[in-house]
Scaffold this motif. Structure first.
Motif, short mmCIF file in Angstrom:
data_model
loop_
_atom_site.label_atom_id
_atom_site.label_comp_id
_atom_site.label_asym_id
_atom_site.label_seq_id
_atom_site.Cartn_x
_atom_site.Cartn_y
_atom_site.Cartn_z
N ALA A 235 15.25 -35.47 7.52
CA ALA A 235 14.92 -34.13 7.02
C ALA A 235 14.73 -34.11 5.51
CB ALA A 235 16.01 -33.15 7.43
N SER B 165 19.59 -31.18 15.48
CA SER B 165 18.70 -30.02 15.40
C SER B 165 19.06 -29.10 14.25
CB SER B 165 18.73 -29.25 16.73
OG SER B 165 19.99 -28.63 16.92
N LEU B 166 20.33 -29.11 13.85
CA LEU B 166 20.76 -28.26 12.73
C LEU B 166 20.40 -28.86 11.38
CD1 LEU B 166 24.34 -27.26 13.96
CD2 LEU B 166 22.29 -25.84 13.99
N PRO C 203 17.62 -30.29 9.92
CA PRO C 203 16.46 -29.86 9.13
C PRO C 203 16.64 -28.49 8.50
CG PRO C 203 15.76 -30.81 11.21
CD PRO C 203 17.24 -30.65 11.30
N THR C 204 17.25 -27.54 9.26
CA THR C 204 17.46 -26.20 8.72
C THR C 204 18.44 -26.24 7.55
OG1 THR C 204 17.03 -25.21 10.88
CG2 THR C 204 18.22 -23.86 9.27
N SER D 187 7.14 -34.33 10.98
CA SER D 187 7.07 -33.25 9.99
C SER D 187 5.96 -33.52 8.98
CB SER D 187 8.43 -33.13 9.29
OG SER D 187 8.40 -32.11 8.32
N THR E 7 12.89 -29.40 13.79
CA THR E 7 14.01 -28.70 14.42
C THR E 7 13.78 -28.51 15.91
OG1 THR E 7 14.53 -27.51 12.37
CG2 THR E 7 15.36 -26.56 14.42
N CYS E 8 12.55 -28.13 16.28
CA CYS E 8 12.23 -27.96 17.71
C CYS E 8 12.38 -29.29 18.45
CB CYS E 8 10.81 -27.44 17.86
SG CYS E 8 10.57 -25.73 17.32
N THR F 225 14.39 -31.91 17.72
CA THR F 225 15.79 -32.29 17.92
C THR F 225 16.51 -31.31 18.85
OG1 THR F 225 16.27 -31.18 15.82
CG2 THR F 225 16.02 -33.55 15.76
N ALA F 226 16.15 -30.02 18.79
CA ALA F 226 16.74 -29.06 19.72
C ALA F 226 16.32 -29.37 21.16
CB ALA F 226 16.33 -27.64 19.34
#
Length: 409
Positions: free
Chosen positions: A25, A140-141, A143-144, A233, A252-253, A255-256
């Motif tokens: 990320a 998933s968390l 990148p945010t 990305s 994020t999508c 990894t989620a």
């Protein structure tokens, strides 16, 4: 199933893999703010994943020889330290060394934590998927979190990324009811292996040949997974003219989707057998990867990336338990090799794909991945299953049951 223990271990997995995914990320920000090339950022991916591949089997062997639960908090704290230091560093060499330190911490965490999770969950594929999904949730968390911290305030605010590790380390120090280690410990062979086998059952030895085939499959899994994680990305931004936020969103999508795939794979494994989740995952992932390479629009890229993420993680929990059943006398080694290779082999190849991207562009990288992925797909559908019985539960008979047993005798 020891749900409290399993849930707490899944929480530590969230934190550990958050730092594992924080490095990919950070790569777009390193390119824009520090002007690194594709080859340079691929070198950082190698430092995180490739170095981890060298150390994780070693930590697995150490876990087999003697129980070392302290490696779990030491691992994710070291990973956090490496990520934070990489963000604060201004030199590429120092950044590379810090990222390598994070990879060593990630390597130290996985073997003991996975062995403890298998002990807490027994033979359930769903239990292992719960532990595994902790890692994908953390991924998933990342990148945010990285976008909020570094994107908003720059690399000088990287110290804020240490907060999750500090909180979990404090919880580990307190421990509480989660950490009542009972049953199999990481230094003990799984039930059904050698002296652990039930009376009348043949001894279950280590099947190194089948394990070797599984390792080849996981290496073939790792290369496209790590490369897509590192470059999807950038692909959205450079080839489809999307913003940095949109690039972070597709990551994020991705990894989620892995979290969804991990849980779904555990459910399929318990309902229809773990080999079903393995074969289905690889067969769906192949066309999804081709879709990423060919996607002409951003939303089609998101759809293919999500599908690929789900499919790639359908076999994840099954591969971990399968490796441990192939090597019931060395579960820590099996966990170290499978989980280490799951992220590390792709990291070893990252510099080569970085050079290919610099010379020919990202689409060529994805076309190459499709061709390489054919090998693990073919091997995965031919993997043999092997089940090591779970440890028998011995209960003290109630008085009435004891009387009935005596009467029967």
């Amino acid at each position: 199933m020891k749900k409290g223990q399993l849930g707490f271990l899944a929480g530590t997995h969230v934190v550990n893999d958050l730092y594992q995914s924080a490095i990919p990320a950070m790569l777009p920000f390193l390119m824009t703010q520090r002007h690194y090339s594709y080859a340079a950022v691929s070198g950082l991916a190698f430092a995180a994943s490739g170095i981890s591949s060298l150390f994780q089997p070693l930590f697995g062997v150490l876990s087999d020889r003697r129980s070392r639960p302290w490696l779990v908090p030491a691992g994710f704290v070291t990973a956090a330290l490496g990520v934070v230091a990489a963000g604060l560093s201004g030199s590429y060499l120092v950044t590379w060394l810090c990222v390598a330190l994070a990879g060593i911490g990630i390597a130290a965490y996985h073997p003991p934590a996975t062995s403890q999770a298998r002990a807490a969950g027994g033979s359930s594929q769903k239990a292992m998927s719960v532990f595994s999904v902790g890692g994908t949730i953390g991924g998933s968390l990342a990148p945010t979190l990285v976008t909020l911290v570094i994107g908003a305030a720059g690399f000088s605010s990287s110290y804020l990324l240490a907060v999750p590790a500090l909180v979990m380390a404090a919880m580990w120090a307190v421990k509480g009811p989660w950490m009542r280690w009972r049953g199999h410990t990481p230094a003990t062979p799984l039930a059904g292996a050698g002296a652990g086998a039930k009376a009348g059952e043949p001894e279950r030895g280590d099947d190194w040949r089948a394990f070797g085939r599984l390792v080849v499959v996981i290496v073939g899994w790792s290369i496209p997974y790590v490369t897509v994680t590192s470059m999807v990305s950038l692909h959205a931004q450079r080839d489809l003219q999307q913003s940095t936020a949109a690039g972070a969103a597709v990551l994020t999508c991705y990894t989620a989707a892995g979290a969804v795939g991990t849980l779904l794979g555990g459910w399929i494994g318990d309902r229809h057998g773990r080999m079903t989740s393995v074969r289905l995952g690889y067969l769906v992932a192949l066309p999804a990867l081709a879709g990423i390479a060919l996607a002409p629009t951003f939303w089609l890229l998101v759809l293919c990336t999500v599908t690929f993420g789900v499919a790639m993680f359908l076999p994840f929990a099954a591969q971990v338990t399968l490796s441990q059943d192939y090597l019931p006398h060395h579960p820590g080694t099996a966990s170290g090799l499978t989980l280490g290779l799951a992220m590390a082999a792709g990291g070893l190849c990252s510099p080569a794909f970085g050079w290919l991207a610099d010379g020919s562009g990202l689409p060529v990288v994805f076309y190459t991945l499709v061709g390489l992925f054919l090998v693990p797909v073919v091997l995965a559908v031919r993997l043999p299953d092997r089940v090591v019985p779970a440890a028998p539960t011995v209960s003290t008979p109630k008085p009435a049951e004891a009387v009935a047993a005596n009467d029967a005798g």
